[in-house]
Design a protein around this motif. Structure first.
Motif, PDB file in Angstrom:
ATOM      1  N   GLY A 293      82.866  36.173 103.030  1.00 10.08           N
ATOM      2  CA  GLY A 293      83.627  37.136 102.167  1.00 10.08           C
ATOM      3  C   GLY A 293      83.146  36.603 100.844  1.00 10.08           C
ATOM      4  N   LEU A 319      91.588  35.986  96.923  1.00 11.89           N
ATOM      5  CA  LEU A 319      90.764  36.772  98.053  1.00 11.89           C
ATOM      6  C   LEU A 319      90.971  35.900  99.254  1.00 11.89           C
ATOM      7  CD1 LEU A 319      88.719  38.943  99.114  1.00 11.89           C
ATOM      8  CD2 LEU A 319      86.900  37.212  98.516  1.00 11.89           C
ATOM      9  N   VAL A 322      94.200  37.165 101.181  1.00  9.76           N
ATOM     10  CA  VAL A 322      93.751  38.619 101.747  1.00  9.76           C
ATOM     11  C   VAL A 322      92.917  38.439 103.023  1.00  9.76           C
ATOM     12  CG1 VAL A 322      93.376  40.967 101.240  1.00  9.76           C
ATOM     13  CG2 VAL A 322      94.373  39.240  99.536  1.00  9.76           C
ATOM     14  N   ALA A 323      91.797  37.601 102.764  1.00  7.13           N
ATOM     15  CA  ALA A 323      90.888  37.633 103.892  1.00  7.13           C
ATOM     16  C   ALA A 323      91.350  37.209 105.124  1.00  7.13           C
ATOM     17  CB  ALA A 323      89.410  37.076 103.609  1.00  7.13           C
ATOM     18  N   TYR A 326      92.943  39.131 108.408  1.00  7.42           N
ATOM     19  CA  TYR A 326      91.935  39.782 109.646  1.00  7.42           C
ATOM     20  C   TYR A 326      91.901  38.549 110.815  1.00  7.42           C
ATOM     21  CZ  TYR A 326      91.215  42.965 105.630  1.00  7.42           C
ATOM     22  OH  TYR A 326      91.117  43.691 104.816  1.00  7.42           O
ATOM     23  N   MET A 357      92.204  47.629 107.151  1.00  6.32           N
ATOM     24  CA  MET A 357      91.261  47.126 106.249  1.00  6.32           C
ATOM     25  C   MET A 357      90.900  48.372 105.020  1.00  6.32           C
ATOM     26  SD  MET A 357      87.680  47.255 105.029  1.00  6.32           S
ATOM     27  CE  MET A 357      87.077  47.942 106.362  1.00  6.32           C
ATOM     28  N   THR A 360      93.715  48.526 102.583  1.00  2.99           N
ATOM     29  CA  THR A 360      93.567  47.628 101.685  1.00  2.99           C
ATOM     30  C   THR A 360      92.407  47.851 100.774  1.00  2.99           C
ATOM     31  OG1 THR A 360      94.485  45.987 103.148  1.00  2.99           O
ATOM     32  CG2 THR A 360      93.265  45.070 101.245  1.00  2.99           C
ATOM     33  N   SER A 382      86.373  41.693  95.352  1.00  5.51           N
ATOM     34  CA  SER A 382      87.609  41.696  96.212  1.00  5.51           C
ATOM     35  C   SER A 382      87.005  42.994  97.607  1.00  5.51           C
ATOM     36  CB  SER A 382      88.678  42.108  95.802  1.00  5.51           C
ATOM     37  OG  SER A 382      89.169  41.075  94.699  1.00  5.51           O
ATOM     38  N   LEU A 386      86.453  41.415 101.265  1.00 11.68           N
ATOM     39  CA  LEU A 386      87.329  41.624 102.211  1.00 11.68           C
ATOM     40  C   LEU A 386      86.574  42.147 103.378  1.00 11.68           C
ATOM     41  CD1 LEU A 386      90.377  42.895 100.487  1.00 11.68           C
ATOM     42  CD2 LEU A 386      89.881  40.863 101.684  1.00 11.68           C
TER      43      LEU A 386
END
Length: 779
Positions: A293, A319, A322-323, A326, A357, A360, A382, A386
């Motif tokens: 990412g 990031l 957040v990543a 998943y 996803m 977001t 971002s 992502l």
């Protein structure tokens, strides 16, 4: 479905080729130092519609100062100041060619300065001289001329007495010199103030104004030079200021925060992973998705933007958290399932993961609507990062994750905590909850206030600000934040417009609204003004009954006036080409759109309450505009804060539609907790005395995009006994808190406001989401 692995294999191989291409691009960027980082905060500022001229003028002023550092080396007496300054200059010179130093000046500097203006001496008058020549009787002027003839000391004179009996040129030169307190002593630039003597040194960086490498190299040189000055004269004082110092501080602060936020997030996430999944293998795979990412984000931003702003990297460090969502969701759903079920699990989970996803990324995409080039970068960075991390999880993890992962005690305990949450419905808890939320939001709204001051975008050290103010006072420097932008179809039109403004500003100086100004037309009058002054001098000095004739009668001599020569106006181009223009050269903007432009800087324009009077003057002169950069940008921030508020309303509507398409009438249950959490977060900040600003509103967009994921995962498996969805939501929220919540530690007020809003909003979204699950499933 035998074709699923084949299709999945093709997708995985295709994504591998894309990642390899991005890796090659990244290697090319880093190996050749082609990744250009931006530290200039002006690059983050909004571009006001229809205000290109002011933006360009501000940029040119910033570029002029972007590479320059001004240093004052002071001591109680001049010999000591000179000794310390010589040591400082020697240390700078020993550092190599990275800095150009201007310190020693030739003894013939004054002669060169006077020599440049001498051919135009009969057409250059100050305002005071012009008023005197127009109103004072000729016999009184003649008496002054005779008195000056017998005075042993006075202003410098060029030519013979009868060539300029009133020494008008010497007076004009003195007036120009009086605009700056800097003098030449012993071949050095000097200034006196605060009971001390100072030597003035000017340093200029080579290369780009905001080069990271140049900034890193600058501070050690300045520190070494300061040490050398203090070693030579222990009582010496070094005062320095300049944009590179602020840029170097910003670069160092951003570098420090990238490590603090990024490493802090990774450390916290690592601990959570080990506790939840009994090992580091899941962490390594999640780190792979995060790495892909980040690689994609940097590669795409480098292709789309000329420079990547450091604040993008600071923000992008978050990031990581957040990543993480998943990969964490994948491994939470793998808990307790045999490896051969992973393809079926992916088919079941893919729709809800895509929905999570996309909701977001909606937040990041809407972030791109903000009028900040830097925030657009953040949105692209971002959003792309992502998406790349998500695709890595969806297309690679089934191939890389082939081992069985059992529930451990911690994961089972944490997942089972979902059962402790009550459900909202027709019960007493709902009444208490509604009253508490309403009361807290109401109390917060009562204390809510906004603050859109542009200075919230930066956090300069007090020592730098203090030295900047001190140096500005000693050198009597004008402020670059408030100025007149003067435009006209021709160069001479610009000069004439400046003169019209100065005529009106004289009254503002007299009443104390302003201390003075700094304008190109002080040095290069308009063609019409030069011709008028030349005619006035010829009439009052050389004409019949003029000063020269009356002075000759007083002296009992016959003095013939010099032969009148044609007036050759001093041109801007000639002035710009001469060294005398160096202090003001940056104020001449030259060709500007369809015409020409200059900037008039103001001294003493500090009180915003008086800016209205200054703006009124600009309105009286065509082509002139008063620019208050701080006020204008703050106004734009306020306007876009309100606009982004409406964008949030629109985004809630879009997300609700997406949720209803998936969950039908139950879709609101995934959205309501985030909406309430956002309102409570703003209320809590207000109660803590934090003003509302654009960055709080931008954080609400991301709270929507991330918080709604919790509702999506829990609505997909709403049973109170389901452990996997609540475990995934809890770990995801904890990671986001570590990532974005750590922004609350930033020294930049704007980022700190963003981090605090995320800290409260995400926690409350996680806390409230289980309350809104369908009561039928909660039973």
């Amino acid at each position: 479905m035998s074709d699923v692995p084949l299709r999945a294999r093709r997708l995985a191989i295709g994504w591998l080729l894309v990642v390899l291409a991005m890796a090659g691009h990244g290697l090319w960027l880093w190996s050749g130092d082609r990744l250009h980082l931006e530290t200039d905060m002006l690059a983050m500022l909004p571009q006001r519609a229809g205000d290109r001229a002011a933006q360009d003028a501000t940029r040119q002023l910033a570029d002029a100062a972007g590479r320059r550092v001004v240093v004052l080396v002071g001591a109680p007496d001049w010999p000591s100041a000179r000794t310390a300054a010589d040591a400082y200059a020697a240390a700078v010179g020993a550092a190599g060619p990275s800095l150009a130093l201007r310190y020693r000046v030739g003894d013939d500097l004054a002669d060169d300065w006077i020599g440049f203006f001498t051919p135009y001496r009969h057409q250059l008058l100050t305002d005071a001289q012009r008023a005197q020549m127009e109103t004072e009787p000729a016999d009184r002027l003649a008496a002054r001329a005779v008195e000056a003839l017998y005075r042993p000391f006075g202003l410098p004179r060029v030519g013979t007495w009868q060539d300029d009996p009133l020494n008008l040129f010497g007076g004009w030169l003195a007036a120009r010199a009086a605009e700056s307190p800097v003098r030449v002593v012993d071949g050095r630039l000097s200034v006196a103030g605060d009971g001390r003597q100072y030597a003035l040194l000017m340093l200029e960086q080579h290369g780009p104004a905001f080069s990271i490498a140049a900034q890193r190299a600058l501070m050690p040189v300045l520190d070494a030079a300061r040490a050398a000055a203090l070693a030579a004269v222990p009582a010496a004082e070094v005062v320095n200021a300049g944009v590179p110092l602020y840029a170097a501080h910003a670069a160092e602060q951003a570098h420090r925060e990238v490590h603090t936020i990024g490493l802090g997030s990774l450390a916290g996430i690592l601990v959570l992973t080990v506790l939840a999944f009994n090992g580091l293998r899941p962490r390594l795979l999640v780190a792979l998705s995060i790495g892909v990412g980040l690689l994609a984000a940097i590669s795409v931003c480098a292709l789309l933007f000329e420079r990547i702003h450091l604040i993008t990297l600071v923000f992008g460090a978050s990031l990581v958290g957040v990543a993480e969502n998943y990969g964490t969701n994948w491994f939470c759903n793998r808990l307790g399932r045999p490896p051969e079920e992973r393809w079926a699990m992916r088919r079941r989970q893919a729709p809800v993961m895509w929905l999570a996803m996309l909701t977001t990324v909606i937040g990041y995409a809407l972030l791109a609507l903000a009028p900040f080039p830097g925030l657009r970068q953040i949105a692209v960075f971002s959003g792309v990062g992502l998406l790349a991390a998500f695709v890595t999880v969806l297309w690679w993890f089934p191939f890389l994750d082939r081992r069985r992962i059992e529930f451990n005690r911690f994961a089972a305990w944490l997942g089972s905590r979902r059962a402790l949450w009550p459900a909202l419905g027709r019960n007493a808890f709902t009444v208490v909850f509604a009253v508490a939320v309403t009361g807290l939001v109401g109390a917060g709204l009562a204390r809510l206030r906004s603050n859109d001051d542009i200075r919230l975008l930066q956090n300069s050290p007090p020592t730098l600000i203090e030295q900047q103010l001190r140096l500005g006072a000693l050198l009597d420097l004008p402020s670059p934040a408030q100025f007149y932008l003067v435009t006209a179809p021709s160069e001479d039109g610009v000069l004439a417009a400046e003169e019209a403004v100065k005529q009106r500003l004289a009254a503002r100086v007299a009443d104390g609204t302003l201390d003075g100004w700094q304008a190109v037309s002080d040095w290069v009058p308009s063609r019409e003004r030069q011709q008028q002054d030349a005619a006035l001098v010829a009439r009052r000095i050389d004409g019949d009954g003029g000063v020269l004739a009356l002075a000759a009668a007083r002296l009992g001599e016959t003095l013939a006036p010099a032969a009148a020569a044609a007036v050759v106006p001093l041109a801007v181009a000639d002035w710009l080409a001469a060294p005398v223009s160096e202090p003001l050269r940056h104020q001449w903007l030259g060709r500007f759109g369809d015409g020409y432009a200059s900037v008039m800087l103001l001294r003493g324009a500090h009180d915003p309450a008086r800016f209205g009077a200054l703006a009124a003057i600009a309105a009286e002169v065509p082509g002139v505009r008063f620019v208050d950069k701080v006020g204008e940008v703050s106004e734009v921030l306020a306007r876009y804060r309100q606009l982004m508020g409406w964008v949030i309303v629109a985004s809630y509507a879009l997300v609700l539609v997406a949720l209803c398409l998936r969950f039908g009438r139950r879709g609101w249950r995934a959205l309501a907790p985030t909406a309430i959490a956002s309102a409570l977060a703003i209320a809590l900040l207000a109660l803590l005395g934090q003003p509302l600003q654009l960055f709080n509103v931008l954080a609400l967009l991301l709270i929507l995009g991330m918080g709604v994921d919790y509702g999506i995962f829990l609505l997909e498996q709403p049973g109170r006994s389901e452990r996997r969805p609540f475990l995934s939501v809890t770990i995801a929220a904890a990671c986001i808190e570590l990532a974005f919540g750590l922004l609350a530690l930033s020294q930049t007020p704007a980022l700190r406001a963003f981090g605090l809003t995320m800290l409260f909003g995400i926690f409350l979204a996680w806390l409230l989401t289980p309350l809104f699950m369908d009561a039928d499933h909660a039973a």
